[in-house]
Design an enzyme around this catalytic site. Structure first.
Site, PDB file in Angstrom:
ATOM      1  N   TYR A 170       0.833  -1.206   0.000  1.00  0.00           N
ATOM      2  CA  TYR A 170       0.000   0.000   0.000  1.00  0.00           C
ATOM      3  C   TYR A 170       0.867   1.255   0.000  1.00  0.00           C
ATOM      4  O   TYR A 170       0.612   2.212  -0.747  1.00  0.00           O
ATOM      5  CB  TYR A 170      -0.908  -0.033   1.226  1.00  0.00           C
ATOM      6  N   LYS A 198       0.959   4.122  -2.920  1.00  0.00           N
ATOM      7  CA  LYS A 198       0.649   5.524  -2.692  1.00  0.00           C
ATOM      8  C   LYS A 198       1.821   6.429  -3.047  1.00  0.00           C
ATOM      9  O   LYS A 198       1.631   7.556  -3.517  1.00  0.00           O
ATOM     10  CB  LYS A 198       0.189   5.734  -1.247  1.00  0.00           C
TER      11      LYS A 198
END
Length: 279
Positions: A169, A173
């Site tokens: 994640y 991002k």
């Protein structure tokens, strides 16, 4: 015909931004769950907006193109609000990379091919991209400009090089912010349009509540308790910044990422969270 706003991800952040900016526009809302899209469109329609729901899979280029083609039936695409994605507690390493990293890159590319002159866009990233260890300049550039169909073949994005779903994640991002820079300097610039990203901290949404009650719940609660703001944020506070970025008042802003986390990242590196072994 109307100016059109494409909204991906039928969540609270997307809706807050769409409600702030979508008056007098046709709003086409795409989500992997048609039920979620219908729910958001129902709320917006009852508030006087002209919105339509579609099923859309961010990990699939054909699905993204279908959404864009539907939007173009109503007029020129003038705005993009991308709030789609998976959380670390929801999915595997591979799924997060396919949706949050690859899917966002494809969406920015495909919308960038048709965005109207003077058009604007925001994509929702995360504070997580600011908290991970720095990548090399070469890795950052690869995230920014590697052709989309080659992104997931990058050596440092291979699942055996990634610790867990949270690490995936964070990488995704970071990639979102870098991809925005690459698109802002290239495709979107060529069309006279602007694109930026927003990296929220903990914002109270149904997705965040799932995280609070998940395996990392104590971690997140400790984070917002020890950040300078002392609380999580709200969707409308994120929309405040999106309004600037999407409006003429933000005309000199493109290719930028805005960290909106109540000071949690600052505390993580230099404040109370830096002294807490749970951080």
């Amino acid at each position: 015909m109307k100016d059109v706003m494409i909204v991906t991800g039928a969540g609270q952040l997307s809706m807050a931004i769409a409600r702030r900016m979508g008056y007098e526009m046709k709003i086409v809302v795409g989500d992997k769950s048609r039920k979620n899209a219908d729910n958001i469109v129902g709320i917006m329609t009852n508030a006087g907006f002209d919105a339509e729901a579609m099923e859309m899979d961010l990990s699939d280029r054909t699905s993204i193109r279908t959404l864009i083609e539907k939007a173009q039936e109503y007029g020129e695409v003038k705005m993009l609000v991308n709030g789609a994605g998976l959380s670390p507690s929801q999915a595997s390493i591979e799924a997060i990379l396919k949706v949050d990293l690859y899917g966002t890159a494809v969406l920015l590319e495909e919308v960038g091919k048709v965005i109207a002159r003077g058009g604007t866009g925001v994509t929702i990233s995360s504070q997580s991209g600011h908290r991970m260890a720095q990548l090399t300049a070469e890795q950052d550039k690869a995230l920014a400009v590697t052709p989309t169909e080659e992104l997931l073949a990058l050596d440092f994005l291979q699942p055996d090089r990634i610790e867990n779903s949270l690490h995936a994640y964070q990488l995704s991002k970071r990639a979102n912010a870098k991809r925005v820079m690459g698109e802002a300097a290239g495709r979107w610039s060529d069309r006279g349009a602007r694109i930026n990203s927003i990296s929220p901290g903990i914002v109270v949404t149904p997705l965040a509540i799932d995280e609070f009650n998940g395996i990392r719940g104590d971690f997140y609660k400790n984070m917002f308790a020890k950040c300078p703001a002392g609380r999580p944020g709200t969707a409308d506070e994120i929309a405040n910044v999106a309004e600037l970025l999407l409006s003429p008042q933000g005309a000199f802003i493109t290719g930028a990422d805005f960290l909106i986390d109540g000071g949690a990242t600052a505390s993580y590196f230099y404040g109370k969270l830096s002294e807490d072994p749970r951080s």
